[in-house]
Motif scaffolding. Structure first.
Motif, mmCIF file in Angstrom:
data_model
loop_
_atom_site.group_PDB
_atom_site.id
_atom_site.type_symbol
_atom_site.label_atom_id
_atom_site.label_comp_id
_atom_site.label_asym_id
_atom_site.label_seq_id
_atom_site.Cartn_x
_atom_site.Cartn_y
_atom_site.Cartn_z
ATOM 1 N N UNK A 27 0.752 -1.349 0.087
ATOM 2 C CA UNK A 27 0.091 -0.049 -0.017
ATOM 3 C C UNK A 27 0.857 1.204 -0.029
ATOM 4 N N UNK A 28 0.231 2.557 -0.143
ATOM 5 C CA UNK A 28 0.851 3.709 -0.007
ATOM 6 C C UNK A 28 1.872 3.980 1.116
ATOM 7 N N UNK A 29 2.914 4.324 0.788
ATOM 8 C CA UNK A 29 4.198 4.491 1.803
ATOM 9 C C UNK A 29 4.373 3.473 2.483
ATOM 10 N N UNK A 30 4.069 2.023 2.359
ATOM 11 C CA UNK A 30 4.513 0.944 2.923
ATOM 12 C C UNK A 30 5.698 0.462 2.288
ATOM 13 N N UNK A 31 6.416 -0.455 2.854
ATOM 14 C CA UNK A 31 7.739 -1.106 2.432
ATOM 15 C C UNK A 31 7.645 -2.624 1.858
ATOM 16 N N UNK A 32 8.246 -2.820 1.171
ATOM 17 C CA UNK A 32 8.569 -4.342 0.894
ATOM 18 C C UNK A 32 9.964 -4.429 0.774
ATOM 19 N N UNK A 33 10.879 -4.921 1.725
ATOM 20 C CA UNK A 33 12.303 -4.792 1.754
ATOM 21 C C UNK A 33 12.588 -6.436 1.689
ATOM 22 N N UNK A 34 13.986 -6.558 1.319
ATOM 23 C CA UNK A 34 14.562 -7.717 1.376
ATOM 24 C C UNK A 34 13.874 -8.913 0.927
ATOM 25 N N UNK A 35 13.695 -10.001 1.927
ATOM 26 C CA UNK A 35 12.910 -11.129 1.773
ATOM 27 C C UNK A 35 11.175 -10.916 1.446
ATOM 28 N N UNK A 36 10.796 -9.912 1.680
ATOM 29 C CA UNK A 36 9.304 -9.308 1.268
ATOM 30 C C UNK A 36 9.278 -9.495 -0.216
ATOM 31 N N UNK A 37 10.236 -9.113 -0.945
ATOM 32 C CA UNK A 37 10.228 -9.068 -2.489
ATOM 33 C C UNK A 37 9.761 -10.469 -2.954
ATOM 34 N N UNK A 38 10.630 -11.420 -2.593
ATOM 35 C CA UNK A 38 10.231 -12.869 -3.330
ATOM 36 C C UNK A 38 8.873 -13.232 -2.965
ATOM 37 N N UNK A 39 8.340 -12.918 -1.647
ATOM 38 C CA UNK A 39 7.045 -13.374 -1.402
ATOM 39 C C UNK A 39 5.813 -12.402 -2.094
ATOM 40 N N UNK A 40 6.383 -11.100 -2.519
ATOM 41 C CA UNK A 40 5.522 -10.369 -3.315
ATOM 42 C C UNK A 40 5.298 -10.957 -4.609
ATOM 43 N N UNK A 41 6.405 -11.433 -5.112
ATOM 44 C CA UNK A 41 6.622 -12.047 -6.488
ATOM 45 C C UNK A 41 5.813 -13.263 -6.953
ATOM 46 N N UNK A 42 5.160 -13.759 -5.753
ATOM 47 C CA UNK A 42 4.312 -14.984 -5.894
ATOM 48 C C UNK A 42 2.968 -14.510 -6.152
ATOM 49 N N UNK A 43 2.225 -13.341 -6.286
ATOM 50 C CA UNK A 43 1.222 -13.116 -6.650
ATOM 51 C C UNK A 43 1.173 -13.195 -8.207
ATOM 52 N N UNK A 44 -0.055 -13.699 -8.622
ATOM 53 C CA UNK A 44 -0.402 -13.781 -10.099
ATOM 54 C C UNK A 44 -0.524 -12.330 -10.506
ATOM 55 N N UNK A 45 -1.494 -11.627 -9.652
ATOM 56 C CA UNK A 45 -1.679 -9.990 -9.895
ATOM 57 C C UNK A 45 -0.780 -9.271 -8.721
ATOM 58 N N UNK A 46 -0.073 -8.403 -9.125
ATOM 59 C CA UNK A 46 0.926 -7.743 -8.189
ATOM 60 C C UNK A 46 0.697 -6.114 -8.379
ATOM 61 N N UNK A 47 -0.048 -5.742 -7.217
ATOM 62 C CA UNK A 47 -0.500 -4.300 -7.265
ATOM 63 C C UNK A 47 0.166 -3.728 -6.235
ATOM 64 N N UNK A 48 0.623 -2.483 -6.279
ATOM 65 C CA UNK A 48 1.342 -1.435 -5.400
ATOM 66 C C UNK A 48 1.217 -0.060 -5.525
ATOM 67 N N UNK A 49 1.406 0.751 -4.319
ATOM 68 C CA UNK A 49 1.257 2.087 -4.784
ATOM 69 C C UNK A 49 2.466 2.503 -5.170
#
Length: 212
Positions: free
Chosen positions: A109-131
């Motif tokens: 979401x807005x102003x939220x972070x996805x750092x380090x090991x969070x990125x591989x988890x985010x990449x698992x989404x079929x749809x990947x949406x971010x602010x």
């Protein structure tokens, strides 16, 4: 040291280590509300807004077991500074177990972070949406002592081995654009690489599919 003193001290030290191990797990396995589950329309939202650490995979599995029959879509909302590689891998395994029967969408979401090991988890989404204002960080994996949480130094050849293993495992076969990925491989050596969500889209990284 006299042998009889050693026989006395050894069980004490073992007992202390066992107690610290038990205490550590008691603390981290408490349900501190770190996973929030909600519904929005037909989707179930799993919000994880803290470190990638135990019991994240367990909480995801519990949520899937409870909600899997009630929805066809899970949205994983992340706001995390990263964390443990082992737990992150378990989370990815759990997400992969959800994919055959459910749509998986990942959000930051807005102003939220996805750092380090969070990125591989985010990449698992079929749809990947971010602010566009979300913040992202990529860096080489770091080893930490289990009890002290202090960074552990390692010889260069060992660091290079684990860096390459991490990269191949989580980025090479991901949705990440190949050209952007290779630039990242060069850029992240010995430093943290920061981007905003908008920059990742403008650079055509394919980490984020849509901005909101």
């Amino acid at each position: 040291m006299p042998r009889n003193v050693t026989f006395i001290l050894l069980p004490i030290l073992i007992g202390i280590a066992a107690f610290l191990y038990w205490q550590h797990h008691q603390r981290i396995y408490q349900d501190l509300g770190r996973l929030e589950v909600s519904q929005e329309g037909d989707a179930v939202i799993l919000s994880w807004h803290t470190d990638i650490d135990v019991p994240m995979a367990t909480r995801f599995r519990e949520a899937f077991n409870e909600w899997g029959s009630k929805t066809g879509k899970f949205v994983i909302d992340l706001n995390s500074p990263g964390g443990a590689l082992i737990e992150g891998n378990k989370v990815i395994e759990q997400i992969n177990a959800m994919k055959p029967s459910h749509v998986i969408e990942t959000h930051v979401g807005p102003n939220n972070v996805c750092l380090s090991m969070c990125v591989p988890i985010f990449l698992q989404g079929e749809n990947r949406i971010a602010s566009g204002s979300s913040r992202w960080m990529f860096h080489e994996p770091t080893a930490y002592d289990y009890f002290s949480d202090e960074e552990v130094s390692a010889p260069k050849f060992e660091r290079d081995y684990y860096n390459n293993r991490f990269f191949e495992r989580y980025f090479t076969d991901s949705a990440m654009d190949p050209a952007w990925r290779e630039n990242l491989r060069k850029e992240w050596v010995g430093k943290d690489v920061w981007r905003t969500g908008k920059q990742l889209v403008d650079e055509r990284s394919n980490i984020i599919i849509d901005l909101y």
